[in-house]
Structure formats: C-alpha cells, structure tokens
Design a protein around this motif. Structure first.
Motif, short mmCIF file in Angstrom:
data_model
loop_
_atom_site.label_atom_id
_atom_site.label_comp_id
_atom_site.label_asym_id
_atom_site.label_seq_id
_atom_site.Cartn_x
_atom_site.Cartn_y
_atom_site.Cartn_z
N LEU A 31 0.84 -1.20 0.00
CA LEU A 31 0.00 0.00 0.00
C LEU A 31 0.87 1.25 0.00
CD1 LEU A 31 -2.78 1.43 0.33
CD2 LEU A 31 -2.45 1.18 2.81
N VAL A 32 1.80 1.32 0.94
CA VAL A 32 2.65 2.51 1.06
C VAL A 32 3.61 2.61 -0.14
CG1 VAL A 32 4.39 3.65 2.48
CG2 VAL A 32 2.38 2.63 3.55
N GLU A 33 4.16 1.49 -0.56
CA GLU A 33 5.03 1.52 -1.74
C GLU A 33 4.26 2.03 -2.97
OE1 GLU A 33 6.60 -2.47 -1.98
OE2 GLU A 33 8.20 -2.03 -0.55
N ASN A 34 3.01 1.62 -3.11
CA ASN A 34 2.19 2.08 -4.23
C ASN A 34 1.83 3.57 -4.08
OD1 ASN A 34 2.31 -0.37 -5.54
ND2 ASN A 34 0.35 -1.08 -4.75
N PHE A 35 1.55 4.02 -2.87
CA PHE A 35 1.32 5.45 -2.65
C PHE A 35 2.52 6.24 -3.17
CE2 PHE A 35 -1.56 5.03 1.37
CZ PHE A 35 -2.70 5.03 0.60
N HIS A 36 3.72 5.80 -2.78
CA HIS A 36 4.93 6.51 -3.18
C HIS A 36 5.17 6.40 -4.69
CE1 HIS A 36 6.50 6.06 1.20
NE2 HIS A 36 5.72 7.11 1.07
N ALA A 37 5.04 5.21 -5.24
CA ALA A 37 5.28 5.00 -6.67
C ALA A 37 4.31 5.82 -7.53
CB ALA A 37 5.17 3.52 -7.02
N PRO A 154 -7.22 4.30 -4.89
CA PRO A 154 -7.15 3.03 -5.64
C PRO A 154 -6.10 2.06 -5.09
CG PRO A 154 -7.01 4.92 -7.13
CD PRO A 154 -7.03 5.47 -5.74
N GLU A 155 -5.07 2.57 -4.45
CA GLU A 155 -4.01 1.70 -3.91
C GLU A 155 -4.55 0.70 -2.90
OE1 GLU A 155 -1.99 5.31 -5.52
OE2 GLU A 155 -3.78 4.98 -4.32
N PHE A 156 -5.66 1.01 -2.24
CA PHE A 156 -6.21 0.08 -1.25
C PHE A 156 -6.74 -1.20 -1.88
CE2 PHE A 156 -5.99 3.73 1.49
CZ PHE A 156 -5.78 3.19 2.75
N THR A 157 -7.18 -1.12 -3.11
CA THR A 157 -7.68 -2.32 -3.76
C THR A 157 -6.68 -2.90 -4.75
OG1 THR A 157 -8.83 -0.93 -5.39
CG2 THR A 157 -10.13 -1.73 -3.52
N ASN A 158 -5.60 -2.17 -4.99
CA ASN A 158 -4.57 -2.65 -5.93
C ASN A 158 -3.28 -3.03 -5.21
OD1 ASN A 158 -6.33 -2.09 -8.04
ND2 ASN A 158 -5.58 -0.02 -8.28
N SER A 159 -3.32 -3.21 -3.91
CA SER A 159 -2.10 -3.53 -3.16
C SER A 159 -2.02 -5.01 -2.84
CB SER A 159 -2.05 -2.74 -1.88
OG SER A 159 -1.89 -1.37 -2.19
#
Length: 159
Positions: A31-37, A154-159
């Motif tokens: 989740l956090v990695e996707n937020f940053h990316a 969207p990161e919550f469902t794509n993590s």
C-alpha cells in the motif's frame, strides 16, 4: 526519538518496518510503496530512533463519490521490538495535532480499544466497504449523517 516527514531515503526503511510490523501480510507494505510510486498525496510521518525508522503513520484521502470527505488513517506501524512502549500512541497524538489532520474528519479501520483513547468513535455513517457492519470502523470529527459507502484511494484495492 524524533518524528518527522519521511524522505525518499527513508522509503526502503519504511517498507522494512511495515514488513516486520505486519509479518503475516504484505498489504501494508505494498500500500505505502504504491502510494509513493504513484505519487498519491498522503500525509505521513516516521519516528526515528538512532537513525532507525521505528514507527510510521499515514493518512490518505477519503471520498464521498468523487469528493474528498476526510482522511483515512492507514497504516500505523511500530517495529516489534518497540511495541507496547507508547510509541504508536505518541505518533498518533503528534499526527492529530498537525493542521492538515485536525481540520479533517478522520476514519480508521482498526482496534476500537486502541483508537478510542484518541477520541475516535464507532462510525455509523459512512459505511466502510472493508468492514461488515462497521464493527471496527471508527471516526473522529465526522458529522455526516448521509448514508454512503466511503471511498478509498485506488491503492487500497490494488495492493
């Protein structure tokens, strides 16, 4: 112990912390990695002790349809060897004092016993899509009486 905004150099340390704090799940780390990316706008802080990231907290936007209606607190993590020492509580208290946080309704899906210490209360509306009957969905500063399902980044469902 210092609390500050993470730098890009801290991102790998945050990922390591999330892996150790949630050993049975990679969700929080991803989740956090996707937020940053994805450069998703979030409010986040780390707690640093002897050049080590020992705690982390993040807030992302909450939505009513397309409109921002508050912030989601997720995740909150403390390194296992520093848990049960009040560090997570101090990090929450610090975050709740920050202007951008205290001016928004807040939502959290978590342990009611822990979050009620900071003024969070069980949330009847909006509904949380990840918590049947909103049993662990809490809010602070939420005055909505509208019945809707709160949206997440969207990161919550794509993590």
């Amino acid at each position: 112990m210092k609390i500050r905004k993470p730098t890009t150099e801290n991102f790998s340390k945050v990922s390591g912390l999330l892996s150790s704090a949630f050993p049975k799940s990679q969700f929080e780390k991803k989740l956090v990695e996707n937020f940053h990316a994805n450069q998703t706008p979030i409010h986040e802080w780390v707690c640093i002790h002897v050049n080590k990231v020992i705690a982390y907290i993040a807030f992302s936007n909450a939505y009513k349809g397309e409109q921002i209606c508050g912030l989601h607190l997720a995740p909150l993590a403390v390194a296992p060897e520093f848990q049960r020492q009040g560090i997570g509580s101090e990090l929450v208290k610090f975050a709740l004092r920050q202007k951008q946080i205290k001016e928004s309704p807040l939502f959290v899906l978590g342990n009611p016993e822990f979050y009620q210490r900071f003024g969070f209360r069980q949330c009847a509306t909006p509904l949380c899509p990840f918590d049947k009957n909103n049993r662990h969905f809490l809010s602070l500063g939420n005055t909505t009486t509208d019945a809707f399902t709160v949206g997440y980044e969207p990161e919550f469902t794509n993590s």
